[in-house]
Design a protein around this motif. Structure first.
Motif, PDB file in Angstrom:
ATOM      1  N   THR A 363       0.830  -1.207   0.000  1.00 45.95           N
ATOM      2  CA  THR A 363       0.000   0.000   0.000  1.00 45.95           C
ATOM      3  C   THR A 363       0.866   1.258   0.000  1.00 45.95           C
ATOM      4  O   THR A 363       0.620   2.210  -0.756  1.00 45.95           O
ATOM      5  N   LYS A 366       2.518   1.661  -3.373  1.00 42.77           N
ATOM      6  CA  LYS A 366       1.566   2.078  -4.397  1.00 42.77           C
ATOM      7  C   LYS A 366       1.253   3.576  -4.276  1.00 42.77           C
ATOM      8  O   LYS A 366       1.142   4.288  -5.280  1.00 42.77           O
ATOM      9  N   LEU A 367       1.154   4.060  -3.046  1.00 46.06           N
ATOM     10  CA  LEU A 367       0.869   5.476  -2.832  1.00 46.06           C
ATOM     11  C   LEU A 367       2.023   6.362  -3.289  1.00 46.06           C
ATOM     12  O   LEU A 367       1.823   7.455  -3.819  1.00 46.06           O
ATOM     13  N   GLN A 368       3.248   5.878  -3.104  1.00 41.46           N
ATOM     14  CA  GLN A 368       4.418   6.698  -3.396  1.00 41.46           C
ATOM     15  C   GLN A 368       4.920   6.554  -4.830  1.00 41.46           C
ATOM     16  O   GLN A 368       5.567   7.470  -5.349  1.00 41.46           O
ATOM     17  N   ARG A 370       3.057   4.606  -7.644  1.00 40.57           N
ATOM     18  CA  ARG A 370       2.076   4.177  -8.657  1.00 40.57           C
ATOM     19  C   ARG A 370       2.286   2.737  -9.117  1.00 40.57           C
ATOM     20  O   ARG A 370       1.704   2.297 -10.111  1.00 40.57           O
TER      21      ARG A 370
END
Length: 409
Positions: A363, A366-368, A370
């Motif tokens: 997670t 993915k936030l940092q 893509r």
């Protein structure tokens, strides 16, 4: 155009076909769906470059049974209320309701990053088989097969039959592990025959890919063979490090996992009372294990419990083979260190290894970065990240696959 059935089977590979064959004996309405255009799964994939054996064709013929509706090219978009799924094919989306569900979702190839793995000409070992069976011409191409597990020999045989020049088949497991595995094959005579049929003089153990070399496409591969580095000129590299159970739909429904596979009881039931699972999604073990698990699931889901007892010892026998293979071809820790800081881990979004390695979870990564937000939706880089960093898999969210707005509406 909503539909309904007594038993819905997801997947038409060995497990799904066996489940359909067993369940149809009870006279119930059965629907089999698969996102591929033709049945058979990966191992019995049918295409222009494939000639299936009569025994396999006989298994595929079950889909013509009058009580079975077969829906190819159909994907699960989401689970709705219990007992119903939102599906989509090339023409439209629709809802199907069921009394019992059997998950035979198979497995995905585990692809781990190494320098040059994104070059054109580099694929997974199983992916090469699929491409060839679907018509890809590799005649005359110099080919290297690498990775881990019996799939390498099957991929090499497919490539050879298609006219490729297979220069090396590189198994990362040690010679002790491979020979120890071979020494116990007498317990499974059909596997001895398969091994003899797939044997090749270019097979090397204690060997693995280090780097794929080339500018615009693959030109050579640098390999470690028994501790010595060498470069092998080639046009194609097929590299896969085993298989990962496909549990996305199961987790989405609320099934429990045991390790990386769907947890089931002796009758292939999940913790959800109306959901069963069989085949590689419950643990990678080969087509023989998948078929007997599928048969048990089909019998249990259709209420034919008396016939199950005779199959349990048969399943245990093939589970023992699967356990032996898992132990013999376990990945060497060195395989996890092939990627360099600038090696792409997420190919869809061009995210390098270093950018993900510094994060604490999928997670966060993915936030940092893509990662996982491209076309494959994390199916490749997500499995790799779990293997490399020990991260937990993210919970699947609706929609499970890219879908048309009209379907979602």
């Amino acid at each position: 155009m909503n539909q309904s059935c007594d038993i819905l089977i997801i997947g038409s590979g060995p497990a799904g076909l066996a489940a359909a064959r067993a369940a149809c004996q009870a006279g119930l309405g059965i629907t089999v769906i698969d996102d591929n255009p033709r049945p058979g799964g990966q191992i019995w994939r049918n295409g222009p470059q494939t000639r299936l054996e009569p025994a396999v064709l006989a298994r595929l013929a079950i889909l013509e049974h009058p009580s079975i509706r077969y829906l190819p090219g159909t994907r699960v978009v989401a689970a709705l209320k219990p007992g119903s799924l939102l599906l989509e094919n090339a023409e439209h989306g629709f809802v199907i309701t069921y009394q019992r569900l059997i998950l035979c979702c198979g497995a995905r190839e585990l692809l781990l990053p190494f320098p040059g793995w994104t070059l054109p000409g580099v694929t997974g070992a199983g992916a090469l088989q699929a491409l060839v069976k679907n018509g890809l011409s590799i005649s005359g191409e110099r080919t290297v097969i690498a990775g881990s597990g019996p799939l390498l020999l099957a991929s090499a045989a497919t490539a050879c039959n298609a006219g490729a020049q297979v220069n090396q088949v590189l198994e990362q497991a040690s010679g002790t592990s491979v020979m120890g595995f071979a020494a116990h094959l007498w317990r499974w005579p059909t596997k001895i025959r398969q091994a003899i049929g797939l044997a090749t003089t270019v097979y090397r153990w204690n060997s693995h890919v280090v780097e794929a070399l080339g500018e615009q496409r693959l030109e050579a591969v640098r390999v470690n063979v028994g501790g010595r580095l060498k470069d092998i000129p080639c046009e194609r590299l097929a590299c896969g490090f085993g298989l990962v159970p496909n549990t996305t739909l199961a987790v989405h429904l609320g099934c429990e996992l045991q390790g990386t596979a769907i947890a089931v009881d002796p009758h292939q039931r999940t913790i959800l009372p109306q959901v069963y699972a069989a085949g590689e999604c419950t643990g990678v073990g080969g087509s023989e294990l998948a078929m007997v698990e599928g048969e048990i699931a089909g019998l249990a889901a259709s209420g034919q419990h008396q016939e199950i007892k005779a199959l349990l010892s048969h399943r245990d026998r093939w589970q023992a083979f699967a356990d032996r293979a898992t132990q013999a071809f376990a990945l060497n820790p060195a395989i996890h260190n092939l990627a360099q800081p600038d090696t792409l881990l997420c190919r869809c979004e061009d995210v390098p290894f270093a950018a993900m390695a510094c994060e604490a979870s999928w997670t966060a990564a993915k936030l940092q970065t893509r990662c996982g937000m491209g076309a494959c939706q994390g199916r490749v880089c997500g499995s790799a990240a779990q293997a490399l960093f020990g991260w937990e898999a993210p919970l699947p969210r609706t929609p499970l696959v890219p879908a048309r707005i009209s379907t979602l509406l």
